[in-house]
Design an enzyme around this catalytic site. Structure first.
Site, mmCIF file in Angstrom:
data_model
loop_
_atom_site.group_PDB
_atom_site.id
_atom_site.type_symbol
_atom_site.label_atom_id
_atom_site.label_comp_id
_atom_site.label_asym_id
_atom_site.label_seq_id
_atom_site.Cartn_x
_atom_site.Cartn_y
_atom_site.Cartn_z
ATOM 1 N N ASP A 1 0.994 -1.240 -0.114
ATOM 2 C CA ASP A 1 0.054 -0.118 -0.066
ATOM 3 C C ASP A 1 0.972 1.396 0.039
ATOM 4 O OD1 ASP A 1 -2.400 1.483 -0.057
ATOM 5 O OD2 ASP A 1 -2.982 0.998 2.045
ATOM 6 N N ASP B 1 -8.476 4.224 -4.007
ATOM 7 C CA ASP B 1 -9.662 4.658 -2.868
ATOM 8 C C ASP B 1 -10.933 5.252 -3.654
ATOM 9 O OD1 ASP B 1 -7.924 3.688 -1.069
ATOM 10 O OD2 ASP B 1 -7.584 5.847 -0.360
ATOM 11 N N GLU C 1 3.117 6.457 -2.965
ATOM 12 C CA GLU C 1 2.990 7.589 -3.955
ATOM 13 C C GLU C 1 3.831 9.024 -3.193
ATOM 14 O OE1 GLU C 1 -0.559 5.055 -4.187
ATOM 15 O OE2 GLU C 1 0.678 6.300 -2.259
#
Length: 795
Positions: free
Chosen positions: A453, A517, A456
């Protein structure tokens, strides 16, 4: 040299185009080729100085370009010359490099390329060389270097212009700076240099790719940043997975081989030009000729084709935010069995540590009595465990001090960490080894997959072990992160599988990635589909997303429609705000949920076989129609239906309160999978959903292998394959070829044959996967296929 950049918030995407509008910067236009050696395809470009000069006209100021002289002391070169070269990689691929600072072009080591030493192709020949230009040709097109003014033209094999560099002399508008011509700037604030690589666009031209874009698949008219960013949404121009690849419906593609911030203006500011603003003092461009499939195959030959994930990964992943105890996990497994819902993976998100989000790679001792035993027990039931983690360590994390003490965190260059968290520096081999040992401990415990996860937010202002600043490391961070987890997972388990959110060019080598998301809305569902198709058109074979949406509890009606769409992608995970489990809704919903999941498990031989074929070619499993039918003009605008492999056309129901929609059928004949109704090709039809709320059409003539639905892929009976033959109207053929990729020893082996008068004839194994070890022998193949059956669907 440290870069100064113009953003107002930490981690914000950088718009490189802003630098090319500043009056204080010095502009250099590539005016002419001063020398060129046609045998080595190397030469020198003379760059002449320009500035933006304020001009008042009719009550407004503009900033057109004007030739200028330097005002520098001591005197510097007025019009410098810098090298450029062409490298012919294969018959369809040409590499163009040019410098704007160095006097020579040094070899470039790259994480993005699978081979550092690229071949020199003999497929190109020198066709013409005179005082005005040099032309090289292959069987797929030509490259023409014009000397004065300097330009590069790309033409197809018929001589049609595909595109060309846009020179200042090509300006057709009144304002000389529209569009930005091919040039470089010297920044007045930090003396760094950046390039504007500008190319002509033709009427009707469309461009695709660019990464996992949630906006329209056709990038013509859009402007976006190639800068990895967590947009906290699936409906903005920002991307978790920016990929610097664009390709055109005119038959060419371009891969910008850089990791610095880039901004892509595809006819947004000026309709006639595609301008890539590159935050680097070199251009390294790979230019591809060919069809969409040719381009993707060429690109993935350079940057890597996807490995095929294990069969179990194609099953259902059941998840929510978050299971927090052994009791919860065991209860989910029990309920899946109780309701007879097929599933292969139970994912534990942020709550398996002692403190939620505090990633220390240890199961909570107060909420998990015996995690290893739990994993073992679930494995016997057919379930594998996936675990969430991330590479940011907050001060309260027990690993925080160790990471800082060992120098494993990204620093700010002044002896401090670059931010509030200790962000692991994956450019440091020792940090990677330390991290991989943490991951390995979980894998040895029996965990099957790791959720990779975030990734970025590698600090752009950071200082990295690689001796590069964040300017070049920010976008490479997802690739390094993906690689670190994939390689240790492969080493410990033998499987190439991760579950990652961020990516960069080359990340497709490490499957797989999911869409971030997404909102729990119709628009969120539609945006997810566009994103998956765009990522596929950027070199990724496998992709998933959060079925039903992520942010809030999934509305029942939306979740019901979304479920079959989510199951008919390469990988399928239910995840997001609880509850996600179907039994928390009602009995009818459980039944609909089970049907959608069972559909995929019944189609598993088809999905797995098509996945192997797709990976071998470097193309996506989830395909926009334009990839299979590029010669049908209408399909280039369709972004709400797709092909799953070659033979299944999928049209999700995207709007609340509807049970039908318009569906385009490509050329040929198509058969409704649920009702058997037939449709002619190249036509729009209003089609109503079947028992499962989605529209599935089968290409007539297809042989689709099915298996009895099992509760996990481990339990699939591969001796019970049933081939469904969807005959074309009027077909008289009695012999039908087939092939299937059969999972063997965590890999696969090809088996092929024919059906002759409804009897199964097995020819041979075509070729085993090189990693599969022992292939099946002929006796084993005969035994396996002896019970396969054939069913002909009526015409």
């Amino acid at each position: 040299m440290i870069r100064l950049y113009d953003t107002s918030l930490l981690g914000e995407p950088i718009d490189m185009s802003k630098e090319f509008g500043r009056i204080e910067n010095t502009y250099f236009m590539g005016m002419r080729v001063e020398e060129f050696d046609p045998e080595t395809a190397t030469g020198q470009i003379r760059w002449e100085r320009y500035s933006r000069k304020p001009r008042l006209d009719f009550g407004k100021y503009t900033l057109p370009f004007t030739a200028t002289e330097s005002w520098e002391f001591p005197a510097y070169e007025e019009a410098p010359s810098f090298p450029f070269c062409l490298q012919f990689v294969d018959a369809k691929t040409v590499r163009i490099r040019l410098a704007t600072r160095q006097s020579n072009l040094e070899p470039r080591h790259s994480l993005m390329l699978v081979e550092q030493q690229l071949p020199v192709s003999t497929a190109w020949s020198l066709h013409q060389h005179d005082a005005q230009q040099t032309t090289y040709i292959s069987d797929y097109g030509s490259v023409i270097i014009k000397y004065a003014p300097w330009k590069i033209e790309f033409r197809d094999v018929t001589g049609k212009l595909l595109t060309r560099t846009h020179h200042l002399a090509d300006q057709a508008s009144i304002l000389s700076s529209d569009p930005t011509p091919f040039c470089f700037i010297r920044s007045a604030k930090d003396m760094n240099r950046s390039l504007a690589a500008s190319f002509a666009l033709s009427p009707g031209e469309r461009l695709y790719g660019g990464g996992e874009s949630f906006l329209k698949m056709d990038k013509r008219g859009q402007k976006f940043n190639w800068f990895a960013y967590d947009p906290l949404s699936a409906q903005t121009a920002d991307m978790y997975k920016p990929i610097p690849l664009l390709w055109s419906n005119r038959g060419y593609g371009m891969f910008f081989h850089h990791s610095c911030p880039m901004t892509c203006d595809v006819g947004h500011h000026f309709d006639g030009a595609n301008t890539i603003y590159i935050g680097e003092d070199e251009l390294d461009l790979f230019f591809f000729f060919g069809t969409p499939k040719d381009i993707l195959s060429s690109y993935t030959s350079l940057t890597g084709k996807s490995a095929v994930p294990p069969l179990w990964s194609f099953g259902l992943w059941m998840s929510r935010i978050t299971y927090q105890s052994e009791q919860e996990v065991r209860e989910v497994a029990h309920q899946l069995q109780e309701y007879q819902i097929p599933c292969d993976v139970i994912h534990l998100d942020t709550g398996w540590f002692e403190h939620d989000w505090r990633c220390d790679y240890q199961f909570s001792s107060t909420r998990f009595d015996n995690a290893e035993q739990m994993i073992t027990d679930l494995r016997k039931q057919g379930y594998r465990i996936s675990l969430w983690q991330y590479p940011y360590f907050m001060p309260s994390n027990p690993l925080y001090e160790e990471i800082i003490a060992k120098g494993y965190a990204i620093s700010d260059g002044n002896g401090y960490i670059a931010g509030e968290d200790a962000i692991l520096d994956f450019s440091n081999p020792e940090a990677v080894h330390w991290y991989q040992q943490k991951i390995a401990g979980l894998l040895h415990l029996g965990v099957s997959a790791i959720k990779v996860d975030f990734g970025e937010s590698a600090p752009i202002h950071g200082s990295y072990y690689s001796r590069q600043q964040g300017w070049k490391e920010h976008n490479l961070y997802p690739l390094r992160y993906n690689q670190a987890v994939s390689e240790i997972t492969q080493k410990v388990t033998g499987n190439s599988i991760i579950w990652a959110r961020s990516a960069w060019a080359g990340s497709q080598r490490y499957p797989l990635h999911w869409g971030g998301d997404v909102e729990n809305t119709d628009n969120g569902m539609a945006a997810s589909l566009r994103a998956g198709m765009s990522l596929g058109l950027s070199g990724f074979t496998f992709w998933s997303h959060d079925i039903g949406g992520f942010v809030h509890q999934s509305p029942r009606e939306l979740y019901r429609r979304w479920m079959p769409f989510g199951m008919l992608t390469s990988h399928s995970r239910c995840h997001g705000a609880p509850p996600k489990e179907p039994w928390h809704y009602d009995e009818d919903f459980v039944e609909d949920f089970r049907k959608a999941v069972s559909l995929k498990y019944a189609l598993m031989p088809y999905i797995y076989t098509q996945s192997v074929l797709s990976a071998e070619q470097g193309i996506p499993l989830l395909r926009p129609l334009l990839l299979e039918y590029p010669n049908e003009p209408g399909v280039w605008q369709i972004e709400d239906q797709y092909l799953l492999g070659t033979d299944l056309l999928i049209a999700p129901i995207l709007e609340q309160g509807t049970t039908s929609r318009e569906v385009y059928t490509p050329s040929g004949e198509w058969i409704d999978y649920q009702t058997g109704k037939r449709y002619e090709g190249s036509t729009w039809y209003p089609i109503t959903e079947g028992d499962i709320p989605i529209i599935i059409l089968v290409r007539a003539g297809s042989l689709i292998p099915h298996v009895p639905v099992a509760l996990s892929t481990d339990a699939i009976d591969w001796t019970a394959v049933k081939w469904h033959h969807y005959e074309s109207t009027g077909s008289q053929l009695e012999e039908n070829d087939w092939q299937i990729a059969l999972p063997v020893n965590q890999h696969y082996v090809w088996i092929s044959g024919q059906f002759i008068e409804e009897q199964t004839i097995v020819n041979t194994t075509l070729h085993p996967d090189t990693q599969a070890g022992n292939s099946l022998n002929q006796d084993e193949i005969k035994k396996l296929t002896s019970q396969w059956t054939y069913h002909k669907h009526s015409k």
